[in-house]
Design a protein around this motif. Sequence first.
Motif, PDB file in Angstrom:
ATOM      1  N   SER A   1       0.876  -1.163   0.000  1.00 54.52           N
ATOM      2  CA  SER A   1       0.000   0.000   0.000  1.00 54.52           C
ATOM      3  C   SER A   1       0.921   1.223   0.000  1.00 54.52           C
ATOM      4  O   SER A   1       2.033   1.147  -0.539  1.00 54.52           O
TER       5      SER A   1
ATOM      6  N   VAL B  40      -2.062   7.115   1.191  1.00 48.04           N
ATOM      7  CA  VAL B  40      -3.486   6.922   1.498  1.00 48.04           C
ATOM      8  C   VAL B  40      -3.966   7.882   2.582  1.00 48.04           C
ATOM      9  O   VAL B  40      -5.173   8.134   2.694  1.00 48.04           O
TER      10      VAL B  40
ATOM     11  N   LYS C  83      -5.723   2.747  -1.580  1.00 51.23           N
ATOM     12  CA  LYS C  83      -6.817   2.581  -0.628  1.00 51.23           C
ATOM     13  C   LYS C  83      -7.790   1.520  -1.142  1.00 51.23           C
ATOM     14  O   LYS C  83      -8.294   0.678  -0.377  1.00 51.23           O
TER      15      LYS C  83
END
Length: 362
Positions: free
Chosen positions: A146, A150, A177
């Motif tokens: 990730s 985010v 996200k």
Amino acid sequence: MKILVTGTAGFIGSHLAIKLLERGDEVVGLDNINDYYDQNVKYGRLQRGGIIDSLELGEDIPYGKLLTSKKNNNYKFIKLNLEDKEKVTKLFEDEKFDAVCNLAAQAGVRYSLTNPDSYIQSNIVGFLNLLEASRHNNVKNFSYASSSSVYGLNEELPFSTNHNVDHPISLYAASKKSNELMAHTYSHLYGISTTGLRFFTVYGPWGRPDMALFLFTKAALENRKIDVFNNGEMLRDFTYIDDIVEGVIRVIDNPAKSNETWDKKEASISSAPYKVYNIGNNNPVKLMDFIEAIENKLGKTIEKNMMPIQAGDVPATFADVNDLVQDLGYKPATPIQEGIDNFVDWYLEFFGYDKKGNKING
């Protein structure tokens, strides 16, 4: 374990593959080797892993064919697009992986402003194909990259994995996200252990040519000015590549577990086997101090062109890593000057400079 590592011509993926091989795992690497940045760096990473013999051979890597490393029989590589569902599915059926670590993605915040389609194809469609292939081939250990991006408009520092991340400010951040939401769904529905890793400004040898350290070092050696955004007021939680890789390996070795007593206010865990971690140095550095560390290593002052903040950028990042420490007994700790020194040494060697920064053979 037999582990699929996507993005193995990339920065983090190439380092991870080599570390896993060193400890005896079997690795299948996947990458589409796109031209988002200098492909010679990507070919160099593959050469380092023994997938190709020389940079010149890089362009001849056939699409969709599994190649075996010339250095290590436990390392195989396939040039493949994640959005190629048929071939991704066949790869899973043939290789029967114990674990998947997805580090492949269309990267870059600013690039997403002008090329949004590539983020949907690679980061959303491709991610779905990996989840589906894992579901249908009984792969229960799934970790993925990730991003600290985010956190978006969140201004509460340090960033905690329990903070709200519903306000991204770039499509890149939105795609990451989305990955977390998709992973949670597959954890809940199919019992796949998924762990997302929110990386914080990764740097080090073999780094990405579109990142600040690479751009600043290149400009300094070519006696050019550098663009310093937000007038140098940026704060970044720069995290050294070896620290990132150690964190990823600990996550692979400790798949997420269900939390039956889950408090629904805790966003980073679930009643499903799902988890999200920050991996950052927990020590934000001022951009001007980061530049000064490069100047210290090169022994020269870099001319600066002060610029306003760019669309999609956040002014500061700072990782709360308490759950990383609590769950995995690990906290990144490489000092910024040490990490930059290592990068510059690599850069000088790879691009043909002597230790004083003079170009060899002109």
